[in-house]
Write a protein that holds these residues in place. Sequence first.
Motif, PDB file in Angstrom:
ATOM      1  N   PRO A  96      -6.143 -25.396  -9.954  1.00 15.60           N
ATOM      2  CA  PRO A  96      -6.081 -25.873 -11.340  1.00 15.60           C
ATOM      3  C   PRO A  96      -5.645 -24.791 -12.320  1.00 15.60           C
ATOM      4  O   PRO A  96      -5.208 -25.094 -13.425  1.00 15.60           O
ATOM      5  N   ILE A  97      -5.791 -23.516 -11.943  1.00 15.90           N
ATOM      6  CA  ILE A  97      -5.410 -22.397 -12.812  1.00 15.90           C
ATOM      7  C   ILE A  97      -4.666 -21.363 -11.980  1.00 15.90           C
ATOM      8  O   ILE A  97      -4.612 -21.446 -10.750  1.00 15.90           O
ATOM      9  N   ASN A  98      -4.093 -20.386 -12.663  1.00 14.76           N
ATOM     10  CA  ASN A  98      -3.410 -19.295 -11.976  1.00 14.76           C
ATOM     11  C   ASN A  98      -4.435 -18.231 -11.558  1.00 14.76           C
ATOM     12  O   ASN A  98      -5.291 -17.844 -12.349  1.00 14.76           O
ATOM     13  N   LEU A  99      -4.300 -17.761 -10.324  1.00 15.20           N
ATOM     14  CA  LEU A  99      -5.132 -16.666  -9.849  1.00 15.20           C
ATOM     15  C   LEU A  99      -4.243 -15.484  -9.474  1.00 15.20           C
ATOM     16  O   LEU A  99      -3.282 -15.635  -8.721  1.00 15.20           O
ATOM     17  N   LYS A 100      -4.566 -14.335 -10.024  1.00 14.49           N
ATOM     18  CA  LYS A 100      -3.954 -13.085  -9.584  1.00 14.49           C
ATOM     19  C   LYS A 100      -5.045 -12.304  -8.857  1.00 14.49           C
ATOM     20  O   LYS A 100      -6.182 -12.232  -9.327  1.00 14.49           O
ATOM     21  N   ILE A 101      -4.727 -11.761  -7.720  1.00 12.18           N
ATOM     22  CA  ILE A 101      -5.714 -11.062  -6.901  1.00 12.18           C
ATOM     23  C   ILE A 101      -5.242  -9.638  -6.656  1.00 12.18           C
ATOM     24  O   ILE A 101      -4.130  -9.419  -6.168  1.00 12.18           O
ATOM     25  N   LEU A 102      -6.087  -8.672  -7.026  1.00 16.56           N
ATOM     26  CA  LEU A 102      -5.796  -7.263  -6.778  1.00 16.56           C
ATOM     27  C   LEU A 102      -6.903  -6.707  -5.889  1.00 16.56           C
ATOM     28  O   LEU A 102      -8.071  -6.730  -6.256  1.00 16.56           O
ATOM     29  N   ILE A 103      -6.507  -6.208  -4.728  1.00 15.29           N
ATOM     30  CA  ILE A 103      -7.457  -5.693  -3.754  1.00 15.29           C
ATOM     31  C   ILE A 103      -7.176  -4.208  -3.573  1.00 15.29           C
ATOM     32  O   ILE A 103      -6.122  -3.812  -3.063  1.00 15.29           O
ATOM     33  N   GLU A 104      -8.108  -3.381  -3.993  1.00 15.35           N
ATOM     34  CA  GLU A 104      -7.901  -1.931  -4.012  1.00 15.35           C
ATOM     35  C   GLU A 104      -8.257  -1.310  -2.666  1.00 15.35           C
ATOM     36  O   GLU A 104      -9.094  -1.826  -1.918  1.00 15.35           O
ATOM     37  N   GLY A 105      -7.647  -0.166  -2.370  1.00 13.05           N
ATOM     38  CA  GLY A 105      -7.942   0.570  -1.150  1.00 13.05           C
ATOM     39  C   GLY A 105      -8.490   1.962  -1.394  1.00 13.05           C
ATOM     40  O   GLY A 105      -8.623   2.757  -0.464  1.00 13.05           O
ATOM     41  N   GLN A 106      -8.819   2.266  -2.657  1.00 10.73           N
ATOM     42  CA  GLN A 106      -9.319   3.606  -2.996  1.00 10.73           C
ATOM     43  C   GLN A 106     -10.667   3.571  -3.713  1.00 10.73           C
ATOM     44  O   GLN A 106     -11.092   4.592  -4.253  1.00 10.73           O
ATOM     45  N   GLU A 107     -11.338   2.447  -3.700  1.00  9.85           N
ATOM     46  CA  GLU A 107     -12.581   2.337  -4.474  1.00  9.85           C
ATOM     47  C   GLU A 107     -13.610   3.359  -4.011  1.00  9.85           C
ATOM     48  O   GLU A 107     -14.320   3.954  -4.828  1.00  9.85           O
ATOM     49  N   GLU A 108     -13.692   3.580  -2.704  1.00  4.41           N
ATOM     50  CA  GLU A 108     -14.666   4.537  -2.178  1.00  4.41           C
ATOM     51  C   GLU A 108     -14.228   5.985  -2.373  1.00  4.41           C
ATOM     52  O   GLU A 108     -14.917   6.911  -1.956  1.00  4.41           O
ATOM     53  N   ASN A 110      -4.320   5.078  -0.016  1.00  2.54           N
ATOM     54  CA  ASN A 110      -4.318   3.724   0.538  1.00  2.54           C
ATOM     55  C   ASN A 110      -3.732   2.728  -0.461  1.00  2.54           C
ATOM     56  O   ASN A 110      -4.221   2.636  -1.597  1.00  2.54           O
ATOM     57  N   PRO A 111      -2.745   1.952  -0.079  1.00  2.00           N
ATOM     58  CA  PRO A 111      -2.129   1.025  -1.035  1.00  2.00           C
ATOM     59  C   PRO A 111      -3.069  -0.097  -1.451  1.00  2.00           C
ATOM     60  O   PRO A 111      -4.028  -0.429  -0.760  1.00  2.00           O
ATOM     61  N   ALA A 112      -2.769  -0.674  -2.602  1.00  2.00           N
ATOM     62  CA  ALA A 112      -3.466  -1.871  -3.064  1.00  2.00           C
ATOM     63  C   ALA A 112      -2.664  -3.099  -2.653  1.00  2.00           C
ATOM     64  O   ALA A 112      -1.467  -3.011  -2.367  1.00  2.00           O
ATOM     65  N   LEU A 147      -4.979  -4.005   6.098  1.00  2.00           N
ATOM     66  CA  LEU A 147      -3.905  -4.546   5.262  1.00  2.00           C
ATOM     67  C   LEU A 147      -3.205  -5.715   5.959  1.00  2.00           C
ATOM     68  O   LEU A 147      -2.906  -6.735   5.328  1.00  2.00           O
ATOM     69  N   LYS A 148      -2.972  -5.567   7.261  1.00  2.00           N
ATOM     70  CA  LYS A 148      -2.318  -6.638   8.022  1.00  2.00           C
ATOM     71  C   LYS A 148      -3.191  -7.884   8.066  1.00  2.00           C
ATOM     72  O   LYS A 148      -2.698  -9.011   7.904  1.00  2.00           O
ATOM     73  N   PHE A 149      -4.496  -7.695   8.254  1.00  2.00           N
ATOM     74  CA  PHE A 149      -5.433  -8.825   8.283  1.00  2.00           C
ATOM     75  C   PHE A 149      -5.380  -9.596   6.960  1.00  2.00           C
ATOM     76  O   PHE A 149      -5.271 -10.825   6.938  1.00  2.00           O
ATOM     77  N   LEU A 150      -5.452  -8.867   5.841  1.00  4.31           N
ATOM     78  CA  LEU A 150      -5.452  -9.514   4.533  1.00  4.31           C
ATOM     79  C   LEU A 150      -4.111 -10.172   4.233  1.00  4.31           C
ATOM     80  O   LEU A 150      -4.064 -11.285   3.683  1.00  4.31           O
ATOM     81  N   THR A 151      -3.034  -9.484   4.578  1.00  2.00           N
ATOM     82  CA  THR A 151      -1.709 -10.052   4.350  1.00  2.00           C
ATOM     83  C   THR A 151      -1.542 -11.371   5.094  1.00  2.00           C
ATOM     84  O   THR A 151      -1.060 -12.373   4.538  1.00  2.00           O
ATOM     85  N   THR A 152      -1.963 -11.383   6.350  1.00  3.71           N
ATOM     86  CA  THR A 152      -1.858 -12.597   7.163  1.00  3.71           C
ATOM     87  C   THR A 152      -2.724 -13.714   6.598  1.00  3.71           C
ATOM     88  O   THR A 152      -2.293 -14.876   6.504  1.00  3.71           O
ATOM     89  N   PHE A 153      -3.949 -13.377   6.208  1.00  9.94           N
ATOM     90  CA  PHE A 153      -4.854 -14.389   5.664  1.00  9.94           C
ATOM     91  C   PHE A 153      -4.282 -14.998   4.386  1.00  9.94           C
ATOM     92  O   PHE A 153      -4.286 -16.215   4.195  1.00  9.94           O
ATOM     93  N   ILE A 154      -3.796 -14.152   3.487  1.00  5.37           N
ATOM     94  CA  ILE A 154      -3.270 -14.639   2.208  1.00  5.37           C
ATOM     95  C   ILE A 154      -2.053 -15.535   2.426  1.00  5.37           C
ATOM     96  O   ILE A 154      -1.918 -16.583   1.776  1.00  5.37           O
ATOM     97  N   LYS A 155      -1.185 -15.151   3.354  1.00  3.92           N
ATOM     98  CA  LYS A 155       0.010 -15.946   3.617  1.00  3.92           C
ATOM     99  C   LYS A 155      -0.335 -17.279   4.285  1.00  3.92           C
ATOM    100  O   LYS A 155       0.179 -18.340   3.898  1.00  3.92           O
ATOM    101  N   GLU A 156      -1.223 -17.232   5.289  1.00  2.00           N
ATOM    102  CA  GLU A 156      -1.502 -18.434   6.073  1.00  2.00           C
ATOM    103  C   GLU A 156      -2.527 -19.358   5.421  1.00  2.00           C
ATOM    104  O   GLU A 156      -2.411 -20.591   5.542  1.00  2.00           O
ATOM    105  N   GLN A 157      -3.519 -18.809   4.757  1.00  3.87           N
ATOM    106  CA  GLN A 157      -4.599 -19.632   4.219  1.00  3.87           C
ATOM    107  C   GLN A 157      -4.456 -19.936   2.722  1.00  3.87           C
ATOM    108  O   GLN A 157      -4.969 -20.941   2.242  1.00  3.87           O
ATOM    109  N   LEU A 158      -3.775 -19.062   1.993  1.00  7.34           N
ATOM    110  CA  LEU A 158      -3.631 -19.249   0.539  1.00  7.34           C
ATOM    111  C   LEU A 158      -2.202 -19.573   0.134  1.00  7.34           C
ATOM    112  O   LEU A 158      -1.943 -19.799  -1.054  1.00  7.34           O
ATOM    113  N   ASN A 159      -1.279 -19.550   1.086  1.00  9.84           N
ATOM    114  CA  ASN A 159       0.141 -19.786   0.796  1.00  9.84           C
ATOM    115  C   ASN A 159       0.673 -18.811  -0.249  1.00  9.84           C
ATOM    116  O   ASN A 159       1.498 -19.168  -1.089  1.00  9.84           O
TER     117      ASN A 159
END
Length: 442
Positions: free
Chosen positions: A134-146, A59-61, A36-48
């Motif tokens: 050019p468009i809006n992106l919403k991203i949902l990353i699940e933690g319970q798929e497995e 597991n949270p989404a 979760l920390k890895f993804l949070t950092t990536f989204i903040k730093e690379q995707l703003n």
Amino acid sequence: MFKVNGNQIEEFKLYLAKFIALKGISATREGVVASLKFLTTFIKEQLNGEVELLPTSTNPAIYTELRGKNSETVLLYGHYDVMEADDLGWQTPPFVLTEIAGRYYGRGCGDNKGQLLAQLLGIATYLREYGELPINLKILIEGQEEQGSRDLNKLVKKYQTSLLANIDYVLVIDGSKNVNGKNVIRLGNRGLLAFELGVKVATRDLHSGNFGNVSENAALKLIGYLNKCYDFRTKRVKIPEFYADIQPATTQELEWIKKLPLPQGQPGSNMAYYHKLMFEPTFNINGMQSGYTGAKLKTIIPHKAFVRCDCRLVWGQRPELIRRQLEQLYHEELARGELEIKFLAEIAPSKTDSSSPYLMELIKTIREVTGDCLIEPIMPGTVPNYVWTDTLKVPTFTVPFANFDQNNHSVNENISRQAFWNGIEIIYHFLERKKRYYGTNI
């Protein structure tokens, strides 16, 4: 046209190596916080982007929204959790990314960390080039798929009028390419109803000589109950209304499956093969247990028995109706306490209309990157895409990036370098095509 090259190859590989090393095992939660920390950092730093963690029972989404220049809004779905893995049978350590002969090996490379990261890297690379979407992106990353996405539908219902409102369509980036290595778009999937039938006739096993003919045999009794819901001679399910609402394949869907390759060594025609996999329900016994199953003879009368079954359901079938009909079929046995039913899984089939205006743009994007794109009207397996098509009520397209032989859930899980790079390129060109379509000067 953009292609992954040069320094990007090592940069992107390093991101994947870090992500794989963090584990994020769904059942034990080992490495979930670090993932979760890895993804949070990536989204903040690379995707703003700003990140919101959505609580579940385990597991949270992760949710983020990236605003673009136009109102079109697409939801991207993936998952960060992985299956367990030990070193037994692996040719490399499962949580150390290893490159061998053009493939990246490690747990999660194919399912789904590699595919998820390809999405994020595609967006990040586009933003580096153009600065704005050019468009809006919403991203949902699940933690319970497995874990069978146990809370996903609850999550979608909770946020369908807030975070998940005003979505035009969903892209599910998961699964494998076609058996011939070509990229595919899947418009739906079969559903699932799984259940267990159990019988208990005594408190212990009995001697078959001393009690044969005077005591009930749980295994034989269970076989009789099975015959009540399935005809083993005709191979037809006998649950009332099981076949009543099945919708036939459309002319367009039949045209698409004509173009799908028949797997090597598979007899018959591709039409018959894919029709059975996509448009016909199944009845499957996936496990049985009763009596003594050791190496030698033990002449006993089993006092209990159970069988586990699963039915893959096709478009038009409703798992909740079939569940009720199954309970009604065994109403008398259940009332007398002679039989027990446990329902183990219930997932509705999903399907997006083949006339969706978004489909052709996706086809063109994938062909632009890889040279070809097949359409699979229905995925034979089961994923919870009903949460998008039935709960959110939006078109949903499954676009897998991983190679067919990714070995997901098994030893030596992998994603080919080319599949990983192509996934990044597909997302990049998807956004670039939107930029051209809207004529956005950014």
